[in-house]
Scaffold this motif. Structure first.
Motif, short mmCIF file in Angstrom:
data_model
loop_
_atom_site.label_atom_id
_atom_site.label_comp_id
_atom_site.label_asym_id
_atom_site.label_seq_id
_atom_site.Cartn_x
_atom_site.Cartn_y
_atom_site.Cartn_z
N LEU A 37 12.55 33.22 56.28
CA LEU A 37 11.63 34.34 56.43
C LEU A 37 10.88 34.25 57.77
O LEU A 37 10.72 35.25 58.48
N ILE A 38 10.45 33.05 58.11
CA ILE A 38 9.79 32.84 59.41
C ILE A 38 10.75 33.18 60.56
O ILE A 38 10.37 33.84 61.53
N THR A 39 12.00 32.77 60.43
CA THR A 39 12.99 33.02 61.47
C THR A 39 13.25 34.52 61.63
O THR A 39 13.35 35.03 62.76
N VAL A 40 13.34 35.23 60.51
CA VAL A 40 13.51 36.68 60.57
C VAL A 40 12.38 37.34 61.36
O VAL A 40 12.62 38.22 62.20
N CYS A 41 11.16 36.88 61.12
CA CYS A 41 10.02 37.46 61.83
C CYS A 41 9.99 37.04 63.29
O CYS A 41 9.69 37.87 64.18
N ARG A 42 10.29 35.78 63.57
CA ARG A 42 10.25 35.32 64.96
C ARG A 42 11.37 35.96 65.79
O ARG A 42 11.20 36.19 67.00
N LEU A 43 12.49 36.29 65.15
CA LEU A 43 13.56 37.01 65.83
C LEU A 43 13.25 38.49 66.00
O LEU A 43 13.99 39.22 66.67
N ARG A 44 12.18 38.94 65.32
CA ARG A 44 11.70 40.32 65.40
C ARG A 44 12.72 41.31 64.83
O ARG A 44 12.79 42.48 65.23
N LEU A 45 13.52 40.85 63.88
CA LEU A 45 14.54 41.72 63.29
C LEU A 45 13.93 42.93 62.58
O LEU A 45 14.43 44.05 62.74
N PRO A 46 12.86 42.76 61.78
CA PRO A 46 12.27 43.95 61.14
C PRO A 46 11.76 44.97 62.15
O PRO A 46 11.86 46.18 61.93
N GLU A 47 11.23 44.47 63.26
CA GLU A 47 10.74 45.37 64.31
C GLU A 47 11.89 46.23 64.84
O GLU A 47 11.73 47.45 65.05
N ARG A 48 13.06 45.63 65.05
CA ARG A 48 14.22 46.38 65.52
C ARG A 48 14.73 47.33 64.45
O ARG A 48 15.05 48.51 64.73
N ARG A 82 22.39 37.34 55.85
CA ARG A 82 22.96 37.26 54.50
C ARG A 82 21.87 36.86 53.49
O ARG A 82 21.77 37.43 52.40
N VAL A 83 21.05 35.89 53.87
CA VAL A 83 19.95 35.46 53.00
C VAL A 83 18.92 36.58 52.86
O VAL A 83 18.43 36.87 51.76
N ALA A 84 18.59 37.23 53.97
CA ALA A 84 17.63 38.33 53.94
C ALA A 84 18.11 39.45 53.02
O ALA A 84 17.32 40.07 52.29
N HIS A 85 19.42 39.70 53.03
CA HIS A 85 20.01 40.71 52.15
C HIS A 85 19.96 40.25 50.70
O HIS A 85 19.55 40.99 49.80
N ALA A 86 20.31 39.00 50.45
CA ALA A 86 20.35 38.47 49.09
C ALA A 86 18.99 38.51 48.42
O ALA A 86 18.89 38.74 47.21
N TYR A 87 17.94 38.30 49.20
CA TYR A 87 16.59 38.21 48.62
C TYR A 87 15.77 39.48 48.82
O TYR A 87 14.57 39.49 48.56
N GLY A 88 16.42 40.55 49.28
CA GLY A 88 15.77 41.85 49.25
C GLY A 88 14.85 42.17 50.39
O GLY A 88 14.02 43.07 50.29
N TRP A 89 14.98 41.47 51.52
CA TRP A 89 14.17 41.82 52.69
C TRP A 89 14.83 42.94 53.48
O TRP A 89 14.15 43.73 54.12
N VAL A 90 16.18 42.94 53.46
CA VAL A 90 16.96 44.01 54.09
C VAL A 90 18.03 44.45 53.11
O VAL A 90 18.30 43.79 52.11
N GLN A 91 18.64 45.57 53.41
CA GLN A 91 19.80 46.05 52.65
C GLN A 91 20.92 46.35 53.62
O GLN A 91 20.69 46.52 54.82
N CYS A 92 22.14 46.43 53.09
CA CYS A 92 23.31 46.61 53.95
C CYS A 92 24.19 47.72 53.36
O CYS A 92 24.50 47.70 52.16
N LEU A 107 7.25 43.39 56.96
CA LEU A 107 7.54 42.40 57.99
C LEU A 107 7.59 43.03 59.38
O LEU A 107 7.95 42.37 60.36
N VAL A 108 7.21 44.30 59.46
CA VAL A 108 7.07 44.97 60.76
C VAL A 108 5.65 44.70 61.27
O VAL A 108 4.68 44.94 60.54
N VAL A 119 3.12 35.16 57.62
CA VAL A 119 4.38 34.43 57.74
C VAL A 119 4.35 33.49 58.93
O VAL A 119 4.70 32.31 58.82
N ILE A 120 3.94 34.00 60.08
CA ILE A 120 3.95 33.17 61.30
C ILE A 120 2.93 32.04 61.19
O ILE A 120 3.18 30.93 61.70
N THR A 121 1.80 32.28 60.54
CA THR A 121 0.82 31.21 60.34
C THR A 121 1.44 30.03 59.61
O THR A 121 1.15 28.86 59.91
N ARG A 122 2.34 30.31 58.67
CA ARG A 122 3.00 29.23 57.93
C ARG A 122 3.93 28.40 58.81
O ARG A 122 4.36 27.33 58.41
N SER A 123 4.22 28.88 60.00
CA SER A 123 5.08 28.11 60.91
C SER A 123 4.27 27.18 61.81
O SER A 123 4.85 26.36 62.53
#
Length: 361
Positions: A37-48, A82-92, A107-108, A119-123
């Motif tokens: 989850l931290i990696t998804v946010c640091r990669l800024r994937l939800p923003e994109r 794949r993990v983000a999809h499996a746990y419902g953060w994104v859909q495909c 997560l935007v 999320v980022i604070t936890r990192s």
């Protein structure tokens, strides 16, 4: 005559053990899932993805360019997706294009009630050390992760601006969750609101907008006081109705005001019992001198009986990141108020597992 104990069926025992194993495994799985989850946010994937759906290849190209990460591994990224999809953060969809789910929109970064700062604070290194050193904290009786820092806030003062800003945004997001519910309460008989340790002023600003009869005062230290001035100055409707006082709640006096409501939001849980009573006594003295005053305490109140609740993991954070801080039950908070000469009048539920305790002299 003692009744015979029926034999235990091996398959039943195996089923019971398997259920327990899966239950405990879910806690072990939490660590890598949080890292994802931290990696998804640091990669800024939800923003994109907030702009439009994108395939894994398109996301890899965007990350490589936007993050200036020429060595980004597209296969690793796809495994995170794949993990983000499996746990419902994104859909495909059928074209293998990813988009955000309802949960994923939180997560935007600029979304209402965004959870990105949380999320980022936890990192942060301190948070990781706090979790890793929980055993040492328990057996030594001291928050090992803080090392030579008197408090979490002293640790923050030593960090780069990006770390401090992220933590401040995290605390502001917590205030945003409860501020509207508190603003809905009746303040018609009051004339001033004093937010003690009020951060950048989210709660104060929300209450002042809802109650134009109020004057607002925010008490904070150092850099946070300046951040509050900057934030409150952005709203022209609040001009002339607020003041930020740079004070230490323990060293400096609690400011007296006319027909006041004093607010402590997520302050007491940072303090051990003795410190909490000392602070409450200082507030009570000012309330006694002022007259017609109330104290509103917003805390994540722990249930009387142990059960899954937001206060439980938060209490573990207080265990590892403070000297004696804790989440308390209503009864425990009422006892602290009583020791300080205050009486608990009412308890109101708030969002996110929090409660508002209203007290008077």
């Amino acid at each position: 005559m003692i009744a015979a104990v029926p034999p235990i069926n091996g398959s039943d025992l195996q089923d019971t053990n398997e259920a327990g194993r899966q239950y405990l495994q879910s806690f072990l799985d939490g660590q890598p899932l949080l890292a994802a989850l931290i990696t998804v946010c640091r990669l800024r994937l939800p923003e994109r993805l907030a702009d439009s759906p994108a395939t894994a290849d398109e996301l890899a190209s965007w990350c490589t360019s936007t993050l200036n990460a020429p060595d980004l591994n597209a296969e690793y990224l796809e495994r995170i997706l794949r993990v983000a999809h499996a746990y419902g953060w994104v859909q495909c969809d059928q074209d293998l294009a990813y988009s955000l789910t309802e949960a994923g929109t939180l997560l935007v970064p600029d979304a209402p009630n965004s959870m990105v700062p949380a999320v980022i604070t936890r990192s942060f290194e301190l948070w990781r050390q706090a979790a890793a050193s929980m055993y040492d904290t328990v057996v030594t009786g001291t928050p090992v992760a803080l090392d030579d820092c008197p408090t979490l806030y002293d640790w923050l003062d030593r960090q780069p601006p990006t770390v401090r800003d992220t933590f401040d945004a995290f605390m502001a997001s917590r205030s945003s969750l409860i501020a509207p519910a508190i603003a809905d309460l009746d303040l018609s008989g009051k004339r001033s609101l004093i937010d003690l340790g009020g951060g950048k002023g989210i709660l104060l600003a929300t209450l002042l907008r809802k109650h134009p009869n109020l004057l607002g005062f925010l008490v904070e230290r150092g850099r946070v006081a300046q951040a509050a001035r900057d934030y409150l100055a952005q709203d022209p409707d609040l001009a002339g109705r607020h003041q930020v006082l740079e004070r230490d709640l323990f060293r400096d006096g609690i400011p007296p005001r006319f027909k006041p409501v004093y607010v402590l939001s997520s302050v007491l849980h940072n303090l051990g019992d003795d410190q909490a009573v000392t602070l409450l006594e200082r507030i009570a003295k000012t309330m006694r001198d002022t007259g017609d005053a109330e104290l509103w305490v917003a805390e994540c109140v722990r249930p009387e009986r142990p059960e899954p609740h937001p206060s439980m993991p938060l209490d573990l954070l207080m265990l590892t990141l403070t000297y004696g801080g804790k989440e308390r039950t209503v009864e425990e908070l009422a006892r602290l108020l009583h020791y300080a000469g205050l009486s608990l009048l009412d308890v109101r539920p708030l969002p996110a597992g929090q409660s508002l305790l209203i007290a008077r002299i």
